[in-house]
Motif scaffolding. Structure first.
Motif: not given
Ligand SMILES: [Zn+2]
Length: 204
Positions: A92, A94-95, A111, A114
């Motif tokens: 992902c 973001y994370c 994901c 997120c």
């Molecule tokens: Zn994520």
């Protein structure tokens, strides 16, 4: 540009506005294709969500870069060699967690966690579901304002009977909650054991 991939088309597609899920498997062939520009060719995705640049890191991991609204979104392809099936995961943006799928949202990929898509019934642990049920039944009896209504460390055995309720009904309802509470704690403790190790629950 590798043959058979249609990078660079100018046609714009209407974005559906819905979350379209992309499974990691879709990218499996990119593990062995030459590095370069590719397109996903999906009717559900905007042009920017389709175009990607495949590059390789020094460590051998392959990276897809999407440019959406002038921002780079990097997604790594991670092959899990430990499993027999050689499962492919995508990270992902973001994370950075490894996921089996990502969602296309308006200006990004993300994901489920997120982007805040939360399928309560699917992601909830059984003990969480039971806790929710206990709290709901408590509120039906004692109301939202009752001080310990959400406190799982308090048990309902000595909580007072609402004035308007008949004793028989009250005892039945309270008995049901007590029964659920008795089921709840072994589950919650087992869960804490697996999360934090035995030592943690012994301290409690
Ligand atoms: Zn994520």
């Amino acid at each position: 540009m590798p043959k058979g991939h249609h990078y660079g088309r100018t046609q714009t597609r209407a974005y559906t506005g819905e979350y379209h899920r992309i499974h990691a498997n879709v990218f499996k062939q990119l593990l062995t294709k030459p590095l370069g520009n590719y397109s996903l060719n999906s009717d559900y995705l905007s042009d920017e969500h389709q175009k990607l640049k495949l590059s390789g890191l020094d460590c051998g991991v392959r990276l897809m870069t999407f440019i959406i609204k002038d921002k780079q979104h990097k997604i790594a392809l991670i092959l899990d060699n430990r499993s027999v099936s050689n499962k492919l995961y995508i990270t992902c943006p973001y994370c950075q967690k490894q996921r089996q799928s990502l969602y296309a949202i308006k200006y990004a990929y993300g994901c489920r966690q997120c982007i805040g898509l939360h399928y309560a019934s699917q992601s909830e642990r059984p003990s969480e579901r039971l806790m929710r049920r206990i709290r709901k039944l408590r509120k039906e009896l004692w109301g939202y304002d009752w001080p310990d209504v959400n406190n799982m460390f308090e048990q309902v055995s000595y909580w007072p009977k609402p004035k308007w309720m008949r004793w028989k009904t009250f005892e039945q309802k309270r008995g049901k909650i007590t029964e659920l509470e008795k089921r709840y704690w072994p589950m919650a403790v087992a869960q804490m054991d697996s999360l934090f190790g035995k030592e943690y629950s012994q301290l409690m």
